[in-house]
Design an enzyme around this catalytic site. Structure first.
Site: not given
Ligand code: AGP
Length: 590
Positions: A72, A98, A468, A475
């Site tokens: 990522w 990472n 939420e 997203e």
């Protein structure tokens, strides 16, 4: 955040490729593998998903020692050149990383004119290893480890040694063993597919891994003792023709039952009455969805708590001046148990002497080691990047925890306590009813998908639900969205309301229904389409009706139509709902 894996054992190549598939939720913009051969290290890497690497890696012969990485991007664009592993200039070392090397620019400058093949911070480590190497790989790794600043889990493969080495600080790294191999991995649930004995590597540690043993060292080379334990069995990636996100939403009824059971099986609130009554301040700390569940749980528990309870975003907690002492209860919420911001916040509270609780979905995760107590939310493996069932299960665990605290502090009568615990048994059926009517949500998605923006509004306990719902839509659909306390729109944001906008009005408290009617009129009179999520209809709204529930539990169920709405809107827009752009499931960098 990325996923890293290393193995010494049979079928190292196929094991690494399988592990990367299991780690793909941690980042999926590029991937690579390095295999130890006679006298050289073979590298295969590509931008794109693991499937593309698996295709390319078919050309690789099997091996005994390999390392792998799924990325990522943090430093450098998404490209094959920036994919890990990275080779040192003469090919003696290959590394995967990472985390974020905060001093990579300074280190790179020290390497002078050396040619770099990538724009990443990580590649510096491969160069440093080769430059510092004097024959003993462990000494080389220890020397380089002392040069690094930041967060890192780095695995090192070399032509000089049949071992693997690792350097760990702040990013997760698990060491594992089975009868046929030894492993290094970012994620305990992944390595549990092979290993039956695992250890969580402490910060500022170097690991030397052979095919049958592991040695741990401080960065100065002093031996460290690290305990191994038997991990929970690794959950395989669910085999489903459809989307993981929808599958995980449909699991919510069953997982709500498990969350309640897991709370009591885990021992509930592990405090004495005296400790509970001494508490003077409560923080619920998390990121994203985990933060929203903390906000929701506190907004409900405020009706029975007699102590200050504050939801705090973990990334803020670390750098702000939140008071902590021995009478502060801090509850850290994290589905993965590996979110860097949340881990740093938990470490800070522990250093300041506060009481720490982990509310997590991942047994053996770093957060469970950072906190004194742990409650598992029992949601089972959650692989879609957008968190759904974990949110609903976090609410069950948090509600029970804060209810227990109220009972022990004498502010919750046993009759209220037992009624609410019993009422939780109605939640699965309530969610099942919503799932059976999900076609209504799918139909509404048709109208929402073309909106320029979607505003979610709610008052008191409905505002966290609005947050939420808004996060879910953003997203996975990439539509701009915001959440507001319903009364707040008129203080500025109303200027954005027009007929291209949709508003989702969440109203579960009948006592506030008339207030919500007024808020709805403010936006419909300016052209907005309004969807209501409530146990009753609201005028001028497209209704998504909720089953009638105890007000303290309504938020656990009210999130489900919003999760479904985000899913159906994103599907209609052709989005990758399980692996949305720019995201990853576990954010292990600050
Ligand atoms: C949730 O849908 C998001 N993907 C994200 O906000 C997530 O909740 C956040 O990163 C926290 O993750 P955690 O619960 O694993 O700590």
């Amino acid at each position: 955040m990325c996923g890293i894996f290393g193995v010494i054992g049979q079928n190292a190549v196929s094991s690494t490729l399988r592990a990367l598939k299991l780690l793909e939720y941690r980042g999926y913009d590029s991937a690579g593998i390095a295999v130890k051969r006679e006298g050289f290290l073979e590298i295969c890497k590509t931008e794109g998903r693991i499937a593309k690497l698996q295709q390319l890696a078919q050309a690789l012969s099997e091996g005994r020692t390999a390392i792998g990485h799924t990325r990522w991007a943090t430093h450098g664009e998404v490209s094959t050149a920036n994919a890990h592993p990275f080779l040192s200039p003469n090919g003696k070392f290959a590394i995967v990383h990472n985390g974020i090397l905060e001093n990579y620019a300074e280190l790179k400058a020290q390497l002078g004119k050396e040619k770099f093949t990538s724009q990443t911070d990580s590649e510096v480590v491969a160069h440093l290893l080769e430059r510092e190497h004097r024959g003993n790989v462990l000494e080389t790794v220890l020397t380089v480890s002392r040069m690094l600043k930041g967060s890192f889990a780095i695995v090192v493969l070399s032509t000089e040694d049949n071992k693997l080495f690792a350097i760990k600080n702040k990013s997760p790294l698990v060491v594992g063993f089975s009868q046929t191999g030894s492993y290094l991995c970012s994620d305990i649930r992944c390595v549990a597919h092979w290993a039956n004995s695992v250890a969580v590597t402490p910060d500022n540690t170097v690991v030397e891994l052979s095919d049958s043993s592991a040695r741990f060292f401080t960065l100065d080379g002093a031996p460290l003792k690290v305990d191994f334990f038997v991990p929970e069995a690794g959950e395989s990636l669910p085999q489903t023709d459809g989307d993981l996100m929808l599958k995980e939403i449909t699991e919510i009824p069953d997982k709500l039952r498990r969350a309640k059971q897991a709370y009591f099986d885990g021992g509930g609130l592990q405090l004495t009455v005296e400790q509970a009554r001494k508490i003077r301040r409560i923080y619920l700390v998390g990121c994203g969805t985990a933060y929203n569940s903390g906000m929701q749980a506190i907004s409900v528990a405020r009706q029975w708590l007699d102590v200050d309870a504050i939801p705090v975003i973990a990334g803020e907690f670390i750098y702000d001046n939140y008071p902590v002492d021995g009478d502060t209860l801090s509850i850290f919420i994290s589905q993965s148990g590996e979110t860097a911001d949340t881990l740093r916040a938990a470490e800070r509270v522990r250093e300041m002497g506060g009481i720490t609780y982990a509310v997590t979905n991942t047994a053996g995760s770093s957060l469970t080691f950072a906190c004194r107590h742990t409650i598992n939310i029992g949601a089972g493996g959650e692989f879609a990047v957008a968190s759904t069932k974990a949110y609903n299960c976090q609410l069950v665990s948090l509600t029970l925890l804060l209810l227990d605290l109220g009972r022990m502090r004498g502010t919750v009568p046993f009759s209220f306590y037992s009624k609410l615990v019993e009422e939780m048994d109605a939640l699965p059926d309530a969610v099942s009813q919503i799932l059976e009517e999900s076609y209504l949500v799918a139909r509404l998605a048709e109208r929402v998908k073309d909106c320029s923006a979607v505003f979610y509004i709610g008052r008191t306990t409905d505002y966290p639900t609005a947050c939420e719902g808004s996060l879910k839509l953003k997203e996975i659909s990439y539509i701009h969205s915001e959440a507001y306390p319903a009364g707040e729109l008129k203080h500025g944001t109303l200027a954005l309301i027009d007929d291209s906008v949709c508003v989702v009005a969440i109203s579960t408290d009948k006592a506030l229904k008339d207030k919500m009617v007024s808020s709805v009129k403010e936006v419909t009179s300016r052209g907005a389409k309004v969807v209501s999520v409530a146990p009753y209809e609201l005028p001028d709204c497209e209704p998504l009706l909720l089953p009638a529930l105890h007000p303290a539990l309504a938020g656990i169920v009210a999130a489900v139509p919003l999760q479904l709405l985000a899913y159906y809107v994103a599907k209609r827009l052709g989005r990758d709902v399980d692996k949305p752009r720019n995201l990853a499931k576990s954010v292990t960098v600050e």
